[in-house]
Design a protein around this motif. Sequence first.
Motif, PDB file in Angstrom:
ATOM      1  N   ALA A 147      52.901 -51.787  30.063  1.00  0.00           N
ATOM      2  CA  ALA A 147      53.507 -52.991  30.636  1.00  0.00           C
ATOM      3  C   ALA A 147      54.889 -52.690  31.208  1.00  0.00           C
ATOM      4  O   ALA A 147      55.297 -53.296  32.216  1.00  0.00           O
ATOM      5  CB  ALA A 147      53.614 -54.075  29.561  1.00  0.00           C
ATOM      6  N   ARG A 148      55.575 -51.749  30.606  1.00  0.00           N
ATOM      7  CA  ARG A 148      56.911 -51.365  31.057  1.00  0.00           C
ATOM      8  C   ARG A 148      56.842 -50.465  32.297  1.00  0.00           C
ATOM      9  O   ARG A 148      57.827 -50.241  32.967  1.00  0.00           O
ATOM     10  CB  ARG A 148      57.623 -50.650  29.908  1.00  0.00           C
ATOM     11  CG  ARG A 148      59.085 -50.339  30.124  1.00  0.00           C
ATOM     12  CD  ARG A 148      59.949 -51.525  29.804  1.00  0.00           C
ATOM     13  NE  ARG A 148      61.363 -51.178  29.933  1.00  0.00           N
ATOM     14  CZ  ARG A 148      62.279 -51.401  28.996  1.00  0.00           C
ATOM     15  NH1 ARG A 148      61.926 -51.996  27.872  1.00  0.00           N
ATOM     16  NH2 ARG A 148      63.519 -51.063  29.196  1.00  0.00           N
TER      17      ARG A 148
ATOM     18  N   GLU B 145      49.458 -50.811  20.203  1.00  0.00           N
ATOM     19  CA  GLU B 145      50.523 -51.742  20.563  1.00  0.00           C
ATOM     20  C   GLU B 145      51.646 -51.023  21.313  1.00  0.00           C
ATOM     21  O   GLU B 145      52.180 -51.555  22.296  1.00  0.00           O
ATOM     22  CB  GLU B 145      51.074 -52.423  19.305  1.00  0.00           C
ATOM     23  CG  GLU B 145      52.178 -53.428  19.564  1.00  0.00           C
ATOM     24  CD  GLU B 145      51.768 -54.574  20.464  1.00  0.00           C
ATOM     25  OE1 GLU B 145      52.653 -55.107  21.166  1.00  0.00           O
ATOM     26  OE2 GLU B 145      50.569 -54.934  20.477  1.00  0.00           O
ATOM     27  N   LEU B 146      51.989 -49.843  20.849  1.00  0.00           N
ATOM     28  CA  LEU B 146      53.041 -49.082  21.530  1.00  0.00           C
ATOM     29  C   LEU B 146      52.606 -48.724  22.947  1.00  0.00           C
ATOM     30  O   LEU B 146      53.387 -48.875  23.904  1.00  0.00           O
ATOM     31  CB  LEU B 146      53.362 -47.811  20.738  1.00  0.00           C
ATOM     32  CG  LEU B 146      54.369 -46.849  21.401  1.00  0.00           C
ATOM     33  CD1 LEU B 146      55.698 -47.557  21.669  1.00  0.00           C
ATOM     34  CD2 LEU B 146      54.573 -45.611  20.537  1.00  0.00           C
TER      35      LEU B 146
ATOM     36  N   TYR C 146      56.146 -50.791  12.635  1.00  0.00           N
ATOM     37  CA  TYR C 146      56.360 -51.882  13.583  1.00  0.00           C
ATOM     38  C   TYR C 146      57.843 -52.123  13.819  1.00  0.00           C
ATOM     39  O   TYR C 146      58.248 -52.531  14.922  1.00  0.00           O
ATOM     40  CB  TYR C 146      55.669 -53.161  13.103  1.00  0.00           C
ATOM     41  CG  TYR C 146      54.219 -53.226  13.510  1.00  0.00           C
ATOM     42  CD1 TYR C 146      53.848 -53.487  14.825  1.00  0.00           C
ATOM     43  CD2 TYR C 146      53.199 -53.024  12.581  1.00  0.00           C
ATOM     44  CE1 TYR C 146      52.519 -53.530  15.212  1.00  0.00           C
ATOM     45  CE2 TYR C 146      51.867 -53.059  12.952  1.00  0.00           C
ATOM     46  CZ  TYR C 146      51.531 -53.315  14.270  1.00  0.00           C
ATOM     47  OH  TYR C 146      50.216 -53.353  14.646  1.00  0.00           O
TER      48      TYR C 146
ATOM     49  N   TYR D  15      61.379 -49.992  20.856  1.00  0.00           N
ATOM     50  CA  TYR D  15      60.972 -49.358  22.113  1.00  0.00           C
ATOM     51  C   TYR D  15      61.676 -50.020  23.298  1.00  0.00           C
ATOM     52  O   TYR D  15      61.624 -51.235  23.475  1.00  0.00           O
ATOM     53  CB  TYR D  15      59.455 -49.455  22.292  1.00  0.00           C
ATOM     54  CG  TYR D  15      59.001 -49.063  23.685  1.00  0.00           C
ATOM     55  CD1 TYR D  15      59.053 -47.736  24.097  1.00  0.00           C
ATOM     56  CD2 TYR D  15      58.548 -50.020  24.586  1.00  0.00           C
ATOM     57  CE1 TYR D  15      58.655 -47.365  25.367  1.00  0.00           C
ATOM     58  CE2 TYR D  15      58.145 -49.659  25.854  1.00  0.00           C
ATOM     59  CZ  TYR D  15      58.202 -48.332  26.245  1.00  0.00           C
ATOM     60  OH  TYR D  15      57.820 -47.969  27.514  1.00  0.00           O
ATOM     61  N   ASP D  16      62.349 -49.194  24.105  1.00  0.00           N
ATOM     62  CA  ASP D  16      63.074 -49.727  25.253  1.00  0.00           C
ATOM     63  C   ASP D  16      62.790 -48.955  26.536  1.00  0.00           C
ATOM     64  O   ASP D  16      63.604 -48.922  27.458  1.00  0.00           O
ATOM     65  CB  ASP D  16      64.580 -49.731  24.973  1.00  0.00           C
ATOM     66  CG  ASP D  16      65.124 -48.324  24.713  1.00  0.00           C
ATOM     67  OD1 ASP D  16      64.320 -47.358  24.705  1.00  0.00           O
ATOM     68  OD2 ASP D  16      66.344 -48.185  24.541  1.00  0.00           O
TER      69      ASP D  16
ATOM     70  N   LYS E 190      50.440 -50.246  24.816  1.00  0.00           N
ATOM     71  CA  LYS E 190      50.406 -51.465  25.627  1.00  0.00           C
ATOM     72  C   LYS E 190      51.786 -51.787  26.171  1.00  0.00           C
ATOM     73  O   LYS E 190      51.950 -52.160  27.336  1.00  0.00           O
ATOM     74  CB  LYS E 190      49.888 -52.642  24.785  1.00  0.00           C
ATOM     75  CG  LYS E 190      48.394 -52.629  24.521  1.00  0.00           C
ATOM     76  CD  LYS E 190      47.992 -53.793  23.628  1.00  0.00           C
ATOM     77  CE  LYS E 190      46.513 -53.720  23.256  1.00  0.00           C
ATOM     78  NZ  LYS E 190      46.123 -54.815  22.314  1.00  0.00           N
ATOM     79  N   ARG E 191      52.792 -51.655  25.310  1.00  0.00           N
ATOM     80  CA  ARG E 191      54.161 -51.941  25.734  1.00  0.00           C
ATOM     81  C   ARG E 191      54.632 -50.926  26.770  1.00  0.00           C
ATOM     82  O   ARG E 191      55.334 -51.280  27.731  1.00  0.00           O
ATOM     83  CB  ARG E 191      55.096 -51.953  24.519  1.00  0.00           C
ATOM     84  CG  ARG E 191      54.770 -53.053  23.525  1.00  0.00           C
ATOM     85  CD  ARG E 191      55.793 -53.124  22.401  1.00  0.00           C
ATOM     86  NE  ARG E 191      55.365 -54.054  21.357  1.00  0.00           N
ATOM     87  CZ  ARG E 191      56.139 -54.478  20.368  1.00  0.00           C
ATOM     88  NH1 ARG E 191      57.394 -54.059  20.289  1.00  0.00           N
ATOM     89  NH2 ARG E 191      55.682 -55.325  19.450  1.00  0.00           N
ATOM     90  N   ALA E 192      54.241 -49.669  26.582  1.00  0.00           N
ATOM     91  CA  ALA E 192      54.648 -48.628  27.527  1.00  0.00           C
ATOM     92  C   ALA E 192      53.985 -48.827  28.889  1.00  0.00           C
ATOM     93  O   ALA E 192      54.609 -48.610  29.936  1.00  0.00           O
ATOM     94  CB  ALA E 192      54.312 -47.248  26.962  1.00  0.00           C
TER      95      ALA E 192
ATOM     96  N   ASP F 277      59.363 -51.925  17.558  1.00  0.00           N
ATOM     97  CA  ASP F 277      60.149 -52.999  18.156  1.00  0.00           C
ATOM     98  C   ASP F 277      61.432 -52.492  18.803  1.00  0.00           C
ATOM     99  O   ASP F 277      62.087 -53.235  19.546  1.00  0.00           O
ATOM    100  CB  ASP F 277      60.481 -54.063  17.102  1.00  0.00           C
ATOM    101  CG  ASP F 277      59.263 -54.895  16.720  1.00  0.00           C
ATOM    102  OD1 ASP F 277      58.304 -54.928  17.508  1.00  0.00           O
ATOM    103  OD2 ASP F 277      59.273 -55.501  15.628  1.00  0.00           O
TER     104      ASP F 277
END
Length: 203
Positions: free
Chosen positions: A136-137, A129-130, A67, A73-74, A132-134, A71
């Motif tokens: 959303a990005r 989770e990763l 995690y 991840y950009d 999901k963030r990707a 966190d």
Amino acid sequence: MDTKKDQIVQIALKRFSHYGFNKTTMSEIAVDLNITKANLYYYYPDKNSLIKDVLIYISDDIVAKEYSILDQYDGDLLTVLFQLLELRAAYLKEYYVLHISENVEWIRGRGVGLVLEHMHYKEVEVMQELFKRAVARGEIALDNIDEAATSYMEVVKGLSLLRSVADVLSGMPNADNVDKILESQKRVTNFIFSNKVIVNTSL
């Protein structure tokens, strides 16, 4: 986990990671702890219950670090995926004897299989989770994030087992196989995501 049990787990982990689950006795662990076997059995009534806590201890440590990587991840999914693979490879190399042991039928037949399944689900949750963030990005497009995370982890774990099956069968660990495992995992990760699922983020 209380302080004494935590101490037992850490000492047991050292012996398990060197000799494996099967070749380690509770008497040896008690000697390492400088306590009586009866005292050890007060905290852990059998070796099986101790093995479960050792596996949970390792899993919790890995997931916490995963995690931390997540966190960071950009918008560069491949970089984070490779970092996660490298983290797991480092643990696999350190505890390769346990990796071999956990795939032997006797260990799965003693209720430890449920712990291993729980560990796998936690790994999948990190990937969910990763992803999901990707999504959303706007970096990737996935119709079903949960299915994608599960499938990806099954492929990664499958490659790990494929590369170590000879060691599992022989019982002779060769930690150098971890480098081959990591190489295969990175190659398939690049194949799955590079120029295939990743969308144009410049739009």
